[in-house]
Design an enzyme around this catalytic site. Structure first.
Site, PDB file in Angstrom:
ATOM      1  CD  GLU A 105       5.253   2.107  -8.937  1.00 53.79           C
ATOM      2  OE1 GLU A 105       4.201   1.853  -8.344  1.00 53.79           O
ATOM      3  OE2 GLU A 105       6.135   1.244  -9.139  1.00 53.79           O
ATOM      4  N   GLY A 136       0.775  -1.245   0.000  1.00 58.38           N
ATOM      5  CA  GLY A 136       0.000   0.000   0.000  1.00 58.38           C
ATOM      6  C   GLY A 136       0.801   1.287   0.000  1.00 58.38           C
ATOM      7  CG  ASN A 171      -3.196  -0.954 -12.830  1.00 60.49           C
ATOM      8  OD1 ASN A 171      -3.073  -1.195 -11.630  1.00 60.49           O
ATOM      9  ND2 ASN A 171      -2.434  -1.541 -13.749  1.00 60.49           N
ATOM     10  CG  HIS A 225       2.349  -1.957 -15.485  1.00 55.83           C
ATOM     11  ND1 HIS A 225       2.117  -3.240 -15.001  1.00 55.83           N
ATOM     12  CD2 HIS A 225       3.377  -2.059 -16.356  1.00 55.83           C
ATOM     13  CE1 HIS A 225       2.986  -4.067 -15.572  1.00 55.83           C
ATOM     14  NE2 HIS A 225       3.756  -3.383 -16.401  1.00 55.83           N
ATOM     15  NE  ARG A 227     -11.478 -13.630 -13.634  1.00 59.96           N
ATOM     16  CZ  ARG A 227     -10.153 -13.728 -13.670  1.00 59.96           C
ATOM     17  NH1 ARG A 227      -9.410 -12.802 -13.167  1.00 59.96           N
ATOM     18  NH2 ARG A 227      -9.559 -14.743 -14.231  1.00 59.96           N
ATOM     19  CG  LEU A 285     -10.576  -6.144 -11.320  1.00 58.69           C
ATOM     20  CD1 LEU A 285     -10.396  -4.640 -11.322  1.00 58.69           C
ATOM     21  CD2 LEU A 285     -11.554  -6.576 -10.228  1.00 58.69           C
ATOM     22  CG  ASN A 330       1.813   3.260  -5.843  1.00 60.95           C
ATOM     23  OD1 ASN A 330       2.178   4.314  -6.369  1.00 60.95           O
ATOM     24  ND2 ASN A 330       2.465   2.117  -6.012  1.00 60.95           N
ATOM     25  NE  ARG A 380      -7.623 -12.949  -7.025  1.00 60.15           N
ATOM     26  CZ  ARG A 380      -7.162 -14.206  -7.078  1.00 60.15           C
ATOM     27  NH1 ARG A 380      -5.977 -14.500  -6.573  1.00 60.15           N
ATOM     28  NH2 ARG A 380      -7.876 -15.164  -7.632  1.00 60.15           N
ATOM     29  CG  ASP A 404      -0.387  -4.737 -16.958  1.00 63.45           C
ATOM     30  OD1 ASP A 404      -0.994  -4.171 -16.040  1.00 63.45           O
ATOM     31  OD2 ASP A 404       0.361  -5.703 -16.776  1.00 63.45           O
TER      32      ASP A 404
HETATM   33  C1  GRF Z   1       3.642  -1.092  -7.398  1.00 58.73           C
HETATM   34  O1  GRF Z   1       4.921  -1.262  -7.930  1.00 58.73           O
HETATM   35  C2  GRF Z   1       2.620  -0.925  -8.478  1.00 58.73           C
HETATM   36  O2  GRF Z   1       3.113  -0.272  -9.601  1.00 58.73           O
HETATM   37  C3  GRF Z   1       2.277  -2.342  -8.819  1.00 58.73           C
HETATM   38  O3  GRF Z   1       2.306  -3.035  -7.599  1.00 58.73           O
HETATM   39  C4  GRF Z   1       3.154  -2.363  -6.693  1.00 58.73           C
HETATM   40  C5  GRF Z   1       2.331  -2.053  -5.490  1.00 58.73           C
HETATM   41  O4  GRF Z   1       3.086  -1.483  -4.447  1.00 58.73           O
HETATM   42  N1  GRF Z   1       1.009  -2.399  -9.513  1.00 58.73           N
HETATM   43  P1  GRF Z   1       2.330  -0.808  -3.243  1.00 58.73           P
HETATM   44  O5  GRF Z   1       1.395  -1.851  -2.643  1.00 58.73           O
HETATM   45  O6  GRF Z   1       1.596   0.379  -3.752  1.00 58.73           O
HETATM   46  O7  GRF Z   1       3.412  -0.426  -2.262  1.00 58.73           O
END
Ligand code: GRF
Length: 215
Positions: free
Chosen positions: A176, A14, A109, A111, A67, A95, A16, A93, A147
């Site tokens: 990020e 978590g 999202n 990535h 799912r 979706l 991000n 997961r 993606d």
């Molecule tokens: C990040 O590198 C994000 O780009 C990818 O999964 C990772 C998640 O990290 N989708 P966090 O849980 O936000 O620390």
């Protein structure tokens, strides 16, 4: 003006999510996180939400026979909270099409690669193996194929000769944490629209390209 109501889906650390929480803590930020949902009860991100006083729900995918029913449960908790935009932040997961299409252009999202290069997992290892000189992250609208989808913001970092997957991952993660709040701000301010499957950002808005030379 009313702030955009955001739901964040997580599975783990978590960081991000934390970047989004920190951005939303700014009174002038145009979005607020109204719900954090995790498919894993032990996700560290849930504690981050609790610390910020944000409501959380755990929807364990293992509790659902397939799912479609898991996705329907996610959809229900998001709608119950009157979520307007869903942010996937390390949500592990896939979706299904019905969910993705129901939230079309309201589901984003992050990535850890410069899409369309290095879709999927282990992006940092693969970037090193390919010998690319630039790597980074992408915030994009979600489409049914993994993606894929219109690109909103990208952040680039250099790949250094002695990088390991870990050092490169840390450099990408720093960008990020700037890219996701920027993308959320642009959307919440109504500065992003999708035309012919490309995301167009209002020319007057802060740039949607980030360069992070020092990580
Ligand atoms: C990040 O590198 C994000 O780009 C990818 O999964 C990772 C998640 O990290 N989708 P966090 O849980 O936000 O620390």
């Amino acid at each position: 003006m009313a702030r955009l109501r955001v739901g964040v889906l997580i599975s783990g650390r978590g960081s991000n999510l934390q970047a989004l929480i920190d951005a939303c803590a700014e009174p002038s930020f145009p979005a607020e996180i109204v719900l954090v949902v995790s498919n894993e009860a032990a996700a560290q991100g849930l504690s981050r939400a609790h610390a910020a006083g944000i409501p959380t729900r755990v929807v364990p995918h293992r509790d659902y026979p397939d799912r479609a029913r898991f996705d329907a449960a996610l959809d229900a908790v998001l709608r119950e909270a009157a979520v307007e935009l869903v942010c996937l932040a390390g949500f592990m997961r896939l979706l299904g099409d019905a969910f993705v299409n129901a939230w079309r252009d309201r589901l984003i999202n992050i990535h850890p690669a410069l899409l369309p290069a290095f879709k999927g997992l282990h992006t940092h290892e693969r970037a090193l193996a390919a010998g690319v000189r630039l790597h980074g992250c992408t915030v994009h609208f979600v489409r049914p194929a993994m993606d894929e989808g219109p690109i909103i913001v990208q952040g680039a970092v250099p790949v250094l000769p002695d990088d390991t997957p870990e050092t490169l991952a840390a450099r990408v993660l720093a960008v990020e944490h700037r890219a996701y709040p920027l993308a959320l701000r642009l959307i919440a301010e109504g500065r992003v629209r999708v035309e012919r499957e490309r995301a167009l950002v209002d020319a007057a808005a802060p740039g949607s390209t980030l360069l992070n030379p020092d990580g």
